[in-house]
Design a protein around this motif. Sequence first.
Motif, PDB file in Angstrom:
ATOM      1  N   ALA A 312       0.843  -1.204   0.000  1.00  9.97           N
ATOM      2  CA  ALA A 312       0.000   0.000   0.000  1.00  9.97           C
ATOM      3  C   ALA A 312       0.875   1.250   0.000  1.00  9.97           C
ATOM      4  O   ALA A 312       0.666   2.193  -0.783  1.00  9.97           O
ATOM      5  CB  ALA A 312      -0.924  -0.012   1.226  1.00  9.97           C
ATOM      6  N   ALA A 316       1.543   3.911  -3.126  1.00 16.82           N
ATOM      7  CA  ALA A 316       1.228   5.341  -2.993  1.00 16.82           C
ATOM      8  C   ALA A 316       2.430   6.183  -3.399  1.00 16.82           C
ATOM      9  O   ALA A 316       2.305   7.177  -4.117  1.00 16.82           O
ATOM     10  CB  ALA A 316       0.806   5.646  -1.560  1.00 16.82           C
ATOM     11  N   VAL A 326      -3.645   9.858  -5.242  1.00 16.45           N
ATOM     12  CA  VAL A 326      -4.294   8.790  -4.459  1.00 16.45           C
ATOM     13  C   VAL A 326      -5.370   9.488  -3.622  1.00 16.45           C
ATOM     14  O   VAL A 326      -5.125   9.861  -2.476  1.00 16.45           O
ATOM     15  CB  VAL A 326      -3.254   8.071  -3.577  1.00 16.45           C
ATOM     16  N   SER A 346      -7.450  -0.730   6.592  1.00 14.05           N
ATOM     17  CA  SER A 346      -7.568   0.689   6.299  1.00 14.05           C
ATOM     18  C   SER A 346      -8.538   0.856   5.133  1.00 14.05           C
ATOM     19  O   SER A 346      -8.323   0.288   4.057  1.00 14.05           O
ATOM     20  CB  SER A 346      -6.192   1.256   5.922  1.00 14.05           C
ATOM     21  N   ASN A 349      -7.875   5.417   1.187  1.00 11.40           N
ATOM     22  CA  ASN A 349      -7.005   5.106   0.065  1.00 11.40           C
ATOM     23  C   ASN A 349      -5.575   5.399   0.480  1.00 11.40           C
ATOM     24  O   ASN A 349      -5.294   6.532   0.878  1.00 11.40           O
ATOM     25  CB  ASN A 349      -7.413   5.977  -1.124  1.00 11.40           C
ATOM     26  N   PRO A 350      -4.615   4.497   0.425  1.00  9.59           N
ATOM     27  CA  PRO A 350      -4.722   3.122  -0.039  1.00  9.59           C
ATOM     28  C   PRO A 350      -5.531   2.229   0.896  1.00  9.59           C
ATOM     29  O   PRO A 350      -5.415   2.372   2.116  1.00  9.59           O
ATOM     30  CB  PRO A 350      -3.267   2.641  -0.105  1.00  9.59           C
TER      31      PRO A 350
ATOM     32  N   SER B 245       5.990   9.881  -0.202  1.00  4.52           N
ATOM     33  CA  SER B 245       4.921  10.827  -0.531  1.00  4.52           C
ATOM     34  C   SER B 245       4.054  11.074   0.696  1.00  4.52           C
ATOM     35  O   SER B 245       4.135  10.344   1.685  1.00  4.52           O
ATOM     36  CB  SER B 245       4.068  10.233  -1.649  1.00  4.52           C
ATOM     37  N   VAL B 247       0.788  10.661   1.001  1.00  2.00           N
ATOM     38  CA  VAL B 247      -0.124   9.537   1.222  1.00  2.00           C
ATOM     39  C   VAL B 247       0.669   8.324   1.707  1.00  2.00           C
ATOM     40  O   VAL B 247       0.219   7.592   2.588  1.00  2.00           O
ATOM     41  CB  VAL B 247      -0.899   9.193  -0.074  1.00  2.00           C
ATOM     42  N   GLY B 248       1.853   8.132   1.165  1.00  2.00           N
ATOM     43  CA  GLY B 248       2.706   7.038   1.610  1.00  2.00           C
ATOM     44  C   GLY B 248       3.070   7.176   3.086  1.00  2.00           C
ATOM     45  O   GLY B 248       3.077   6.194   3.833  1.00  2.00           O
ATOM     46  N   ARG B 250       1.320   8.613   5.413  1.00  2.00           N
ATOM     47  CA  ARG B 250       0.124   8.285   6.185  1.00  2.00           C
ATOM     48  C   ARG B 250      -0.050   6.771   6.246  1.00  2.00           C
ATOM     49  O   ARG B 250      -0.342   6.187   7.293  1.00  2.00           O
ATOM     50  CB  ARG B 250      -1.077   8.986   5.511  1.00  2.00           C
ATOM     51  N   SER B 251       0.140   6.147   5.099  1.00  2.00           N
ATOM     52  CA  SER B 251      -0.033   4.702   5.029  1.00  2.00           C
ATOM     53  C   SER B 251       0.990   3.987   5.919  1.00  2.00           C
ATOM     54  O   SER B 251       0.654   3.040   6.643  1.00  2.00           O
ATOM     55  CB  SER B 251       0.101   4.263   3.565  1.00  2.00           C
ATOM     56  N   SER B 254       0.027   4.097   9.591  1.00  2.00           N
ATOM     57  CA  SER B 254      -1.036   3.203  10.048  1.00  2.00           C
ATOM     58  C   SER B 254      -0.598   1.747   9.962  1.00  2.00           C
ATOM     59  O   SER B 254      -1.234   0.863  10.504  1.00  2.00           O
ATOM     60  CB  SER B 254      -2.323   3.427   9.254  1.00  2.00           C
TER      61      SER B 254
END
Lengths: 736, 736
Positions: A312, A316, A326, A346, A349-350, B245, B247-248, B250-251, B254
């Motif tokens: 994930a 991203a 994303v 989760s 997104n992702p 990134s 979003v990365g 954040r991913s 989590s």
Amino acid sequence: MRDPIDRILEPSSIAVVGASSDPSKRGYQAIETLQTGGYEGTIYPVNPSADEIRGLEVFASIADVPEPVDLALIVVPGPVVPSVLEDCGEIDVGGAVVIAVGFGETGKEGEALEEEIVSLAAENDVRLVGPNTSGLINVGDGANLVGADGVPEGDLGLLCQSGNLAIALFTEAAGREGVGFSHYVGVGNEADLQFDEYLPYFERTEDTDAVVCYVEGFSDGRSFLEQARETGTETPIVVCKSGRSDVGKRSASSHTGSLAGDAAVADAVFRQAGVVSVDRSDELLAAADALASQPPVDGENVAILADGGGHATLAADALAERGLSVPQLADETQRRLEGILPDAASVRNPVDVAGGTDDNPSVFADCALALFDDPNVDAVLLSGLFGGYGQRFTDDLEPIEQGAAKEIAEAAAATETPLVVQSAYESTDPETHTILREHDVPVYESLDISVACLDALSTYGTHLQVADEKSSFELDSASADSPDGARALEDCATDSTLSEYDAKALLEEYGAPVTPYALAETATDAERAAAEFDGPVAMKVVSPDIVHKTEADAVALDVADESVRSTHETLLENARAYDPDAAIDGVLVSPMRSDGVEVIVGATRDEQFGPVVMFGLGGVFVEVLEDVAFRAAPLTEHDARAMLDDIDAQDVLEGTRGDPPVDRDAIVDVLLSVSRLVADYPEIAEVDLNPVLAGDGGAEILDASIVLESSDGDADSDDGRQPQEPDAVPDGGVDE
Amino acid sequence: MRDPIDRILEPSSIAVVGASSDPSKRGYQAIETLQTGGYEGTIYPVNPSADEIRGLEVFASIADVPEPVDLALIVVPGPVVPSVLEDCGEIDVGGAVVIAVGFGETGKEGEALEEEIVSLAAENDVRLVGPNTSGLINVGDGANLVGADGVPEGDLGLLCQSGNLAIALFTEAAGREGVGFSHYVGVGNEADLQFDEYLPYFERTEDTDAVVCYVEGFSDGRSFLEQARETGTETPIVVCKSGRSDVGKRSASSHTGSLAGDAAVADAVFRQAGVVSVDRSDELLAAADALASQPPVDGENVAILADGGGHATLAADALAERGLSVPQLADETQRRLEGILPDAASVRNPVDVAGGTDDNPSVFADCALALFDDPNVDAVLLSGLFGGYGQRFTDDLEPIEQGAAKEIAEAAAATETPLVVQSAYESTDPETHTILREHDVPVYESLDISVACLDALSTYGTHLQVADEKSSFELDSASADSPDGARALEDCATDSTLSEYDAKALLEEYGAPVTPYALAETATDAERAAAEFDGPVAMKVVSPDIVHKTEADAVALDVADESVRSTHETLLENARAYDPDAAIDGVLVSPMRSDGVEVIVGATRDEQFGPVVMFGLGGVFVEVLEDVAFRAAPLTEHDARAMLDDIDAQDVLEGTRGDPPVDRDAIVDVLLSVSRLVADYPEIAEVDLNPVLAGDGGAEILDASIVLESSDGDADSDDGRQPQEPDAVPDGGVDE
């Protein structure tokens, strides 16, 4: 009468000129390949001293063949080719593939031979493929003039300037289920038939869903852009253009005799034409297959569905690296996913299923369907281990995975959602992946290649949305907007450079905003002009013979009213001291300007793509960072506007340190004026407006240089990347 | 007594806590995997309610096991883990792998549980792997706590923060002859054992030739750098760090509860530590295998040997794209190649054999040997179709190719020339490639992956050459150079920000060149100071309570002598109007400066890597282009000097528009001063010297801001990428 390209690419008859009965010779192998490869047309071996080869009647000359020949494969040495082409004129020959090397790629002698065969081909009404080519293949018909074994059949058309790269692509495709070629053309030196001339065929044939081009250099890049823009709306085109580096350029030139040109210009004009360009050769086939098999991505928003946080996160990052987004999922989608997945998952997104698929991979389908329905989602990337659940856990899961694969692929097709699958198990070739591929869904082991596919689909889809607003690349069309009274360049130009006064006058006729100026022959004229401009002025000697005005001390900035007279005299003295023979028109007087952002607008003639307009920020941005945007002229307004967004430092246009944003419309107008000017006058080699001062309510050209093609017809040696710096200091009157 | 890491990674005995007789449970499968995988140590199932599992005696508690246990695999749910760790204290347990999730990655409650198990582990003298891990594997010993089947054995050690990515790497390696793993450790949340603590083991074990790390976020990046620099000189380390990134990030957070930090900082400090960092996950395994199997590249000069112009050109481009060079070959080499190859060949670099190998692929060996002997060549890339000649032409060529492969590989080894082979036929798995791989030569289908291998080897080799000149990352070591009399920060600081006066004083004590300044309490003091400085001055109110001086109208630039008195009064009035309660120390008076290039030197505390020094050019370069270089403090002179070469706009330092080059040594001194300062004072959160004016004979800090950690111990939220802008205009006295 069939189109010659149809005859070449779907030949009913093939003559092999230079046929041989020696199995080690190309002239034997070519016939063998056609016969064993299932070619059903007629084969005419041509050889003056043989009667029969592989059971076929041999003709002494192609002129002796009693029927029209669609395609002649000429395997004789280069120096013999001219006589063969003359023989071709005796009957009706559609096209000829010239294998021999030793033409334009080797130097002067070869160039002369190449010119000779081109004119002989024209005289005898034969179109030429090559020379310096490995041949061509119609895979479905078995019309294989190359001899490469086992070219996998499929829906990609390949135009390639390297025979070995073609073999590499064939081999790569052979290792990928569902990927293959309809045709291959080794375009070679493009002596006659050029890249662009094959494109309409691929547009009209049902067999080809995407065109793959490997290019070292175009002999006519402008025609390629024009045709690619047209063909590309029906049949997407992917290009890998090498010769990006200096050493690569040199290598390309010794290989196909082509000029590789500037990579930044090529990237920009490909995008303008809707051609998908890939830098890495290992992404070429994947991108082409994605474009041939999946719908375009109408935007840049990708949903990631992963069965682990690692994939994930990496997905991203890889999407962001390529400028794809994303986005957040719709609330409803998140609720749907919450209903499907365990708490640890989760649903943003992702999406990370967090073990939710471990004992039931059909949950992938439930999740994917939710994503296909999401209005925020333009495409879906499924990433991780899908297809490997049977191997990871128990065999029972295999049929469940296969069912999920079918459900996902069908739902993607039904909702027209582009889908790419990345799976660590790709190399183990599970049935689940076969099902996906049978439904045209690409599956890759590499996450980065998968993302490259989505990037290609997004580039293409985004282009289609605005294709109508982009340039047609037709240079004639620009003249509609041209000023009637544009004074002919001959009247105002020396043979190489317009004076600043003439350049500004010409730009004004094209509607470009130029800082007010007056040409003062006498000191009194200068004083009168300065008084009118109200405030300090910039003064520059105007002489066709003095290009580097600063070097000649023939420029003065920030001149106060009371000094105008003496400055006029000093400047003229300096100019005469610098070059006693210089013709001097007078002194250009302009008001000083200081507010705004310095930008540069320019134009050059790219050796492959013709007139190209350039935009950048002034000073170090262009000189040190080379942060510039290019587009082929004529620009549409859309093109011009896009250039402003292309540069890295675009935020400067939004205003830094509390300054207001600049007037983008005004810059766009300057770009459009320059575009019309260079489209109208092929004799203009270079325009350099540096600086243009862009404020919050307009833009003004402070300095302008226009250079013409030198009289021998060559453009100057500038490669279009760096505008020539007209003067070492900004002499347009920027007060800094 | 064995090192706990040795006991964990080479366990003589393994207890499975949570063992089960249900074949669908992890507690059963774990034992099955050990038994069927050939693990020869003792296995102790632990379960309070079973007598026998798979033929083994079961213990009710690990405390009942009669002998020391090297490694406990704990598969019970998270909340039960604390009691298991207490039981471990009853006997001698080396380490425990905690599989359970629901710890630091899930929020406050999980964090508390994680803290609890960490302290219990310490109390009971057990080192923890995980939690939130898929386990670990010693491939050679069959000590497989993961359950992944068929992990290929090899010489790579894998430290991984994603179990699924580990599976992906296992599967990828299984598809590549000769690539495999010695160990896998799922480091999970790094609650106790961190990435760095595993490295010394990989350095000392014979089984591991390179370490592969997939990292989402380090709990202690500084320790990793320190240890990686040490280990890396013996055993190369490759890292793929995700969360690049937004979003990365954040991913990642989590997934493993880690803070991913800033990618630009990570890239820079990895390079500083000699860690090879790859952005693309599909290059990770290839780069690691190259480092494990080939000698480092002592430079960046690569010779290309290609059997076609297409591959030659693409290879040159791909190398250039990564900053590698394709140098000219020595004259002697060119003459040797001319003797080997046909006239049409190119004997310059790239070498294109142009058909010279078609009927005799042993010519490849002759060419390669010439390249290995060339003093200009640091490494060789063989690119094109090698290994496919038997398939392309006749079977007879296969043994010739195989012989050539052996000759090439042996000569490369004998001359210690790093060699990578790219072949379009890689996927057809020819014996020729097997021979190359048996000789440790990497073979890839992708040209770009092949070049990534050479890039990794060059990065590593270049680091080794200068490793002694780079930072050790030990913060203590900086103090040697520290000024004895540095006034304690407590004396001069408020709880968050030093006044500009104090900041400059502190910098001066560290030897940094600051523009002369005087703190003038009265207007008369100000006049006296201005008179001394001779020329216009900059005046700024000094107040611990007024950070944004420009906003408060408390700054005046370019003040002439005669206006100093009135300006002093005005500034104080403005400051009082802005904040009537502000404590005011006086007005800082400095001479105006204008000549030179504006640069920025800064420092922050990266949340992963600790104190980091930053360098960039002033204005838009930092603010818009984010063109900055980072290094972890303490810097060596080599590190500092390298920072100047790191920025895109480095040419500005060489002088633009006729300016002289700036004094690089002077900037290096400023960087070193700031480095010592932040290494000495952990309480400094941020240093921002903006601008520093660098001329051709020195550099001067015009404005300085030093921010301390806020009193609750947290660094501020700045991520280290963008220095906070202290004021909206350059208030240090740049005359522009």
